[in-house]
Motif scaffolding. Structure first.
Motif, PDB file in Angstrom:
ATOM      1  N   ASP A   1       0.872  -1.173   0.000  1.00  0.00           N
ATOM      2  CA  ASP A   1       0.000   0.000   0.000  1.00  0.00           C
ATOM      3  C   ASP A   1       0.912   1.227   0.000  1.00  0.00           C
ATOM      4  O   ASP A   1       1.712   1.402   0.922  1.00  0.00           O
ATOM      5  CB  ASP A   1      -0.898  -0.018   1.241  1.00  0.00           C
ATOM      6  CG  ASP A   1      -1.899   1.133   1.273  1.00  0.00           C
ATOM      7  OD1 ASP A   1      -1.622   2.189   0.655  1.00  0.00           O
ATOM      8  OD2 ASP A   1      -2.938   0.984   1.932  1.00  0.00           O
ATOM      9  N   ARG A   2       0.810   2.083  -0.990  1.00  0.00           N
ATOM     10  CA  ARG A   2       1.715   3.225  -1.117  1.00  0.00           C
ATOM     11  C   ARG A   2       1.489   4.288  -0.035  1.00  0.00           C
ATOM     12  O   ARG A   2       2.292   5.201   0.113  1.00  0.00           O
ATOM     13  CB  ARG A   2       1.585   3.863  -2.499  1.00  0.00           C
ATOM     14  CG  ARG A   2       2.034   2.945  -3.618  1.00  0.00           C
ATOM     15  CD  ARG A   2       2.098   3.645  -4.957  1.00  0.00           C
ATOM     16  NE  ARG A   2       3.107   4.701  -4.973  1.00  0.00           N
ATOM     17  CZ  ARG A   2       3.698   5.137  -6.093  1.00  0.00           C
ATOM     18  NH1 ARG A   2       3.398   4.589  -7.269  1.00  0.00           N
ATOM     19  NH2 ARG A   2       4.581   6.114  -6.035  1.00  0.00           N
TER      20      ARG A   2
ATOM     21  N   ARG B   1       0.355   3.317   3.314  1.00  0.00           N
ATOM     22  CA  ARG B   1       0.221   2.725   4.649  1.00  0.00           C
ATOM     23  C   ARG B   1       1.250   1.621   4.858  1.00  0.00           C
ATOM     24  O   ARG B   1       1.495   0.800   3.965  1.00  0.00           O
ATOM     25  CB  ARG B   1      -1.185   2.144   4.823  1.00  0.00           C
ATOM     26  CG  ARG B   1      -1.540   1.817   6.255  1.00  0.00           C
ATOM     27  CD  ARG B   1      -1.783   3.083   7.052  1.00  0.00           C
ATOM     28  NE  ARG B   1      -1.865   2.809   8.491  1.00  0.00           N
ATOM     29  CZ  ARG B   1      -1.725   3.741   9.429  1.00  0.00           C
ATOM     30  NH1 ARG B   1      -1.502   5.005   9.102  1.00  0.00           N
ATOM     31  NH2 ARG B   1      -1.804   3.421  10.705  1.00  0.00           N
TER      32      ARG B   1
ATOM     33  N   SER C   1       2.841  -1.857   6.053  1.00  0.00           N
ATOM     34  CA  SER C   1       2.402  -3.216   6.334  1.00  0.00           C
ATOM     35  C   SER C   1       2.726  -3.550   7.787  1.00  0.00           C
ATOM     36  O   SER C   1       3.381  -2.777   8.487  1.00  0.00           O
ATOM     37  CB  SER C   1       3.106  -4.208   5.410  1.00  0.00           C
ATOM     38  OG  SER C   1       2.903  -3.882   4.057  1.00  0.00           O
TER      39      SER C   1
END
Length: 577
Positions: A364-365, A367, A369
């Protein structure tokens, strides 16, 4: 021999060392050497050596100036570091060498330590039946069968051009005549002697327990004797005869399990390097049992799907993507990588575009992981290693990283032989199934077995573009090594940095677990740290990462630009005209 490597074998006569010694020190070669002040970047049109110690770099540069090639110079530099850089330079440890020939052919030498014949997965369990970190990392059982001397011997037989005696002789002189201790090295040795319990170690590195001070000369006569045996008898001077006897006696005395048979059986291996492509550049690095090349190429394949240049150097957006790529590659490292002679390692899959695409799809760009211990834990790996880079006038390039594992290895100096033994068995997983919150790992591939080589993060690397050699890079730093070398590639390719800028730029690290980004002091702005925390990252800021003693080839002039990493102000570059 790797199929694409040219035939550079040489027949090297032995037994002439006593006649050669008068001719070994070449005044002409010494006059042709150009040496920078400690920490200084220098430029030459000829060959170049950059290493942790100026005397070692000079030893290699004098070999180049006398007509030796980069492999010869790498051997001379490595043996000199065994004298001048005792915390990691060694003949009692092991490592890796990556070579690129002027015609673009490549090969790699694996001289990683091996487990002795009596090793087994439960060998680090104490009398109470529990895993013991003390046994695993700080006992005679932590010592692996050393590989450095065999590796240098093999490299020379395959690709050297100068007499073996000429390459070892400088280390004999450095050990016998001594060298002047810097403030940094004197302090390091004094702290080491203060904590060691071994009498032979105290005698080797102090004056009957009185620490050396900056400006003192350190002479190592027992080590000189070991080096002289290697000079006269090549690897047989280490794995057989007097030195082998002294090692085996110390093992028996301390409860270790290496014997004369283990030493005699040791062999270095030639392997095909890991090769990847990143935005038109060829990345040539070390294959398993090093995890470095595989993990770095996997990360580069993931990052190639983003415009890293447009995102900017060490911005929150670029650091986020780097950390996410690191997170995934380090998880794969723990699950799949080990000695390929014992485990079927899926190298081609892990370094493929298809695998990178599946990993990239999970990022996710905006958020971070989440890494959890339920997936896999990462074991301990010491930061103490050393890297050096060599290029000769013909463009033959050699990248070497070798180590004793922890700083000063096991701390055990072999009585009468004068060198430190490694504690590389600590790089094996501690015990089958051992996985806990503190970072231990017990996955199957990297358990101790007879003859197996332990997994490593060492990442000696060469960067090329078409027919052109671009850079020779690498670093110490334990598990941070891979990410340090990754960022050197990104700095050169994406951020278009020259040297020393690319070497001195601030670095970050993420290794899956613990789930945090570590950043060097000053590497990230306060607003970048805040933005990353807002994305869900945990950050730790402080300290330094790596010592990337590297060489860049100027694309306009062909000059070699040698840059010692300023994180160690004692490091040095030397070249020849």
């Amino acid at each position: 021999m790797h199929s694409s490597a040219p035939n550079l074998r040489r027949s090297v006569p032995l037994g002439a060392a006593l006649l050669l010694t008068a001719a070994l020190a070449s005044p002409l070669a010494a006059q042709q050497v150009v040496q920078g002040a400690p920490g200084e970047t220098i430029r030459t049109a000829g060959g170049m050596v950059v290493s942790e110690h100026p005397e070692a770099s000079r030893a290699g540069a004098e070999v180049l100036a006398a007509g030796g090639n980069a492999v010869d110079a790498a051997i001379a530099t490595g043996f000199a570091l065994a004298v001048t850089h005792p915390s990691a330079g060694n003949i009692g440890g092991g490592g890796f060498m990556v070579i690129r020939f002027p015609d673009g052919a490549t090969t790699a030498l694996d001289f990683r330590e091996k487990a002795p014949a009596r090793a087994h997965p439960e060998m680090f369990v104490g009398a109470d039946g529990e895993y013991s970190s003390e046994i695993h990392h700080r006992s005679h059982l932590a010592v692996g069968v050393p590989g450095t001397v065999a590796g240098f011997d093999k490299a020379h037989r395959l690709y050297g051009s100068m007499n073996w005696e000429r390459l070892v002789y400088p280390s004999v002189v450095l050990a016998e005549d001594g060298f002047v201790l810097s403030e940094r090295l004197a302090g390091s040795i004094a702290r080491f002697v203060e904590r060691t319990p071994y009498e032979a170690t105290i005698q080797a590195y102090s004056r009957d327990g009185v620490p050396y001070a900056a400006g003192d000369t350190l002479r190592q006569w027992d080590l000189a004797g070991s080096m002289r045996r290697i000079m006269l008898n090549r690897s047989a001077g280490f794995y057989e005869g007097e030195t082998a006897r002294l090692i085996a006696e110390e093992m028996r005395r301390g409860g270790g399990i290496i014997d004369e048979g283990d030493l005699l059986a040791y062999r270095a291996r030639e392997r095909a390097p890991i090769q990847g492509e990143y935005r038109g550049y060829q990345v040539i690095s070390m294959p398993p049992p090093s995890s470095g090349g595989v993990a770095m190429v996997e990360m580069l394949e993931i990052l190639e799907g983003y415009d890293i240049e447009a995102l900017g150097h060490n911005t929150s957006r670029s650091v986020h993507l780097m950390a996410e790529a690191m997170r995934r590659a380090y998880r794969d490292r723990a699950v799949y990588l080990a000695d390929p002679d014992y485990v079927d390692v899926p190298v081609h899959r892990l370094t493929s575009e298809e695998h990178a695409a599946t990993r990239r799809a999970t990022i996710d760009r905006t958020r971070a992981s989440v890494s959890t211990p339920a997936d896999v834990e990462m074991g301990y790996e010491s930061l103490e290693t050393t890297h050096y880079s060599v290029v000769d006038a013909d463009g033959l390039a050699v990248s070497v990283t070798y180590t004793l594992e922890a700083g000063y290895g096991s701390g055990i100096v072999v009585p009468g032989a004068g060198f430190l033994l490694n504690n590389e068995m600590g790089d094996f997983n501690g015990r089958p199934g051992l996985t806990n919150e503190s970072g231990l790992i017990g996955t199957e591939p990297n358990l101790a077995r007879p003859g197996q080589r332990m997994l490593s993060s060492m990442t000696p690397t060469i960067l090329a573009q078409g027919d052109r050699l671009v850079a020779v890079i690498g670093s110490p730093g334990g598990r941070t090594i891979i990410n340090t070398v990754l960022q050197l590639v990104l700095n050169i390719v994406d951020h278009r940095m020259g040297f020393p800028e690319a070497v001195e730029a601030g670095r970050i690290h993420h290794q899956w677990l613990p789930d945090r980004i570590r950043a060097e002091e000053g590497a990230l702005s306060g607003s970048t740290v805040q933005a990353l925390e807002n994305m869900g990252h945990t950050l730790s800021v402080g300290g330094s990462q790596g010592l990337a003693h590297s060489i860049l080839v100027d694309p306009l002039t062909g000059d070699r630009v040698g840059t010692p990493d300023a994180r160690n102000p004692d490091a040095g570059a030397a070249g020849h005209r």
